[in-house]
Motif scaffolding. Sequence first.
Motif, short mmCIF file in Angstrom:
data_model
loop_
_atom_site.label_atom_id
_atom_site.label_comp_id
_atom_site.label_asym_id
_atom_site.label_seq_id
_atom_site.Cartn_x
_atom_site.Cartn_y
_atom_site.Cartn_z
N ARG A 102 54.41 8.67 39.76
CA ARG A 102 53.88 9.42 38.62
C ARG A 102 53.92 8.54 37.38
NH1 ARG A 102 52.98 14.73 39.34
NH2 ARG A 102 52.85 14.99 37.08
N GLY A 103 52.82 8.57 36.63
CA GLY A 103 52.76 7.74 35.43
C GLY A 103 52.65 6.27 35.76
N GLY A 104 52.06 5.95 36.93
CA GLY A 104 52.05 4.58 37.39
C GLY A 104 53.31 4.34 38.20
N LEU A 105 53.28 3.37 39.08
CA LEU A 105 54.45 3.12 39.92
C LEU A 105 55.59 2.57 39.06
CD1 LEU A 105 55.59 3.23 42.75
CD2 LEU A 105 54.80 0.90 43.11
N ASN A 106 56.69 3.29 39.03
CA ASN A 106 57.86 2.82 38.30
C ASN A 106 59.10 3.20 39.09
OD1 ASN A 106 58.93 5.49 36.89
ND2 ASN A 106 56.70 5.46 36.69
N ALA B 189 47.94 5.38 35.95
CA ALA B 189 48.15 6.77 35.56
C ALA B 189 49.09 6.83 34.36
CB ALA B 189 48.73 7.56 36.73
N ASN B 190 48.88 7.86 33.54
CA ASN B 190 49.69 7.98 32.34
C ASN B 190 49.96 9.46 32.10
OD1 ASN B 190 51.00 7.48 29.95
ND2 ASN B 190 49.14 7.22 28.75
N ASP B 191 50.91 10.04 32.86
CA ASP B 191 51.14 11.47 32.76
C ASP B 191 52.61 11.83 32.62
OD1 ASP B 191 51.98 10.84 35.28
OD2 ASP B 191 50.73 12.30 36.33
#
Length: 250
Positions: A152-156, A2-4
């Motif tokens: 959100r935006g990939g797991l980070n 994901a890239n949000d």
Amino acid sequence: MANDTVTLALDGDVSLDVFASAAKDLAALINALSSEIAGQDRPQWTVQYLDGGSATMTFGARGSEEETIKKVIRGFATVGRSLESGEAIPYSQKVESAARGLTAALNGAVTAVRFETSEVAAAVKSSAYVEAERSLQAYGAVEGRVQTLTSRGGLNFVLYDSVYGRAVRCFLEPGREETMRGAWDRRAVVEGWVSRDPISGRPVSVRKVSTLSLLDEVEHGSFRKARGAVPRREGDSLPEETVRIMRDAS
């Protein structure tokens, strides 16, 4: 992945006025990009993460088509890369004006303005930062405590490193989500591509995290169990007295 989300970070000593001005310019940049790229299908932006220790702001998009959001995120990354390389910004004057406003934060105390998405990182640096610059990125490891997990935006996640006590943004490789199970608020060593501040040397982000190793908590007073530690008996000299005697004897 994901890239949000978009992230803006200011390195150095950031005053309240500079931080407030940067937040205003960031809002202007995101709104201008959203209007130009998405038109009526503009996404809504909400705060995802704020950290005062590194003056980091992360905002997430929602309320629009996924592909529309991705286009705006890519636009933000393009602006960051254009500023980093000194190339022309391929958007309207309104977008460029807001972007240039962000670089005005480079006042000597602030050494760099960083633009980040889950896929791209770009930095605009002050002259002092550039003069001190050396290899900024290499595969390595950072030890600290895991905080602020988000998908959100990939797991980070955010790791507060053990040496500087500052927030380090970490981005996990796709397919390694299971490694984060039970990791929140645990001491850990994170391995991946580490980016560092060239002036202080402190880590600022870890991308393509390949390994996360959880560490046992350090028991209070456990240093007394170290191999070779000798209990002090009544009448023994204090360590500093022994050192002084040996120094004087030499």
